[in-house]
Design a protein around this motif. Sequence first.
Motif, PDB file in Angstrom:
ATOM      1  N   VAL A  45      -1.547   1.831  -5.262  1.00 57.04           N
ATOM      2  CA  VAL A  45      -2.038   3.217  -5.255  1.00 57.04           C
ATOM      3  C   VAL A  45      -1.474   3.984  -6.455  1.00 57.04           C
ATOM      4  O   VAL A  45      -2.200   4.687  -7.157  1.00 57.04           O
ATOM      5  N   SER A  48      -3.181   2.896  -9.643  1.00 55.07           N
ATOM      6  CA  SER A  48      -4.628   3.130  -9.731  1.00 55.07           C
ATOM      7  C   SER A  48      -4.945   4.544 -10.205  1.00 55.07           C
ATOM      8  O   SER A  48      -6.052   4.814 -10.665  1.00 55.07           O
ATOM      9  N   THR A  61      -8.528   1.269  -2.638  1.00 53.62           N
ATOM     10  CA  THR A  61      -7.617   0.692  -3.631  1.00 53.62           C
ATOM     11  C   THR A  61      -6.789  -0.436  -3.020  1.00 53.62           C
ATOM     12  O   THR A  61      -6.633  -1.503  -3.615  1.00 53.62           O
ATOM     13  N   ALA A  65      -6.660  -4.573  -3.885  1.00 54.16           N
ATOM     14  CA  ALA A  65      -5.469  -4.779  -4.712  1.00 54.16           C
ATOM     15  C   ALA A  65      -5.011  -6.233  -4.803  1.00 54.16           C
ATOM     16  O   ALA A  65      -4.361  -6.614  -5.771  1.00 54.16           O
TER      17      ALA A  65
END
Length: 222
Positions: A45, A48, A61, A65
Amino acid sequence: PFRGSVTLDGPSGTGKSTVARGVAARLGAAYLDTGAMYRAATVAVLDSGVDPADAEAVARTVAEAGIVVGTEAGTERVEVGGADVATRIRGAEVTRAVSAVSAVPAVRRQLVAQQRALVAGAEAVVVEGRDIGTVVLPDATLKVYLTAAPEVRAQRRAGQLGVTDAAEIAALAVDLRRRDEYDSSRADSPLRPAADAVVVDSSDLSQAQVVDRIVLLAETAV
Ligand code: C5P
């Protein structure tokens, strides 16, 4: 040999990880650190650039991932998208942000499914976290809830980090309290002992004594 699952839940700074590894080694069981999974999700996170308050973007996300947490040949592996993040997940930036990421229900759904799949493949396993006895493995062989007095937890965390300055220890205590309050008061899977958990207060016990006690409980729970 022990067959089954041991859950180890509780707040931060109780020595939970060390105890969980020790119990797993003694029982010849696999070990799963679910906190590492939430921390790896937090790395994804942070990298991103999505707004941590945007639950939908955060969940997307995390889903994309490529989070891998596991132990192979005694070495713990934590990866995000193929990159080794084992050191980074213990840093202050991740520790500050992890409770918010782990409060997102869609993140928890994904990681809980991943946790159950990992456990399903193991004959004997020790799983450490906050909601393992209450949510992830409600039928575990043995559930332990590990606590310790707040001052003791701050001291232990300071010892781990090599912090000796009184003001810094006080700041650690504040941070532990903030994270525990956040984890205990969230709507989805709050930190609390399962109704059938054995509560172990480690304030006046050494880690070896805590391990002994849990191993004995596990061996007699089968
Ligand atoms: O155990 P650890 O301190 O690494 O966990 C980091 C954070 O991850 C916790 O403060 C909590 O917010 C979250 N967590 C969780 N559920 C778990 C394990 C960890 O929400 N099962």
